[in-house]
Every structure is written in structure tokens, then in C-alpha cells.
Design a protein around this motif. Structure first.
Motif: not given
Length: 98
Positions: A57-70, A74-80
């Protein structure tokens, strides 16, 4: 922490997995349960669990926070690329050029 998923079979001596960018994207999309071509926090949590990771749960939240620039949740193709960096740091996977 290394991937424990059998379909990720490119193991290195230190137990990490090597995937090409194309293989990594294809593997990610297996977790895209709603088929919207984006990775949500919930889907990323499942990815962390599939790798044998703790604190999904924590890593999922951290991953989205890190990768989701807009900031849309969500993490989409341009944020992969951002998610690739997170996976290499937090999930014990090494992404190599195609």
C-alpha cells in the motif's frame, strides 16, 4: 527485493530481474485490470505484491506520487519512464534498452 513472478525469467546473479523496456511495459499492462492503458495506485499495489514486496500500500502510493507527473492519480504511457525509475529503485528490477 527481486521479482518472484515466474514470467519474469531474466535473472541476474544478484537475484534482480532484467527486462527490456518493452517487456516491462507488457508486464505492467497485465495488472491494468480496467484496461484503460494506465496504472492506478491500486494496480501498482498489486504489482508490488506480485514482486514479493512488503508494504504494498505504501509503495503503491509512493510509486504513483513519484511517477504521476500530471497529478491525475494514474501512470500513463508518457509517465512510464518515471515508473521505470521507481521499479529499479524500489522493486529490484533492472530495465535495459530494447
Amino acid at each position: 527485493m527481486a521479482f518472484k513472478t515466474a514470467s519474469l525469467n531474466h535473472s541476474d546473479d544478484d537475484g534482480t530481474r532484467e527486462l527490456t523496456i518493452k517487456e516491462f511495459k507488457r508486464w505492467l499492462m497485465r495488472f491494468d485490470t480496467d484496461k484503460d492503458r494506465r496504472i492506478s495506485k491500486k494496480e501498482l499495489r498489486e504489482i508490488v505484491k506480485a514482486t514479493g514486496g512488503w508494504f504494498s500500500g505504501w509503495k503503491g502510493k509512493a510509486g504513483i506520487r513519484t511517477a504521476d507527473r500530471n497529478g491525475n492519480g494514474f501512470v500513463d504511457e508518457c509517465e512510464i519512464e518515471n515508473l521505470i525509475q521507481f521499479a529499479q529503485k524500489e522493486l529490484g528490477v533492472r530495465i535495459i534498452p530494447n
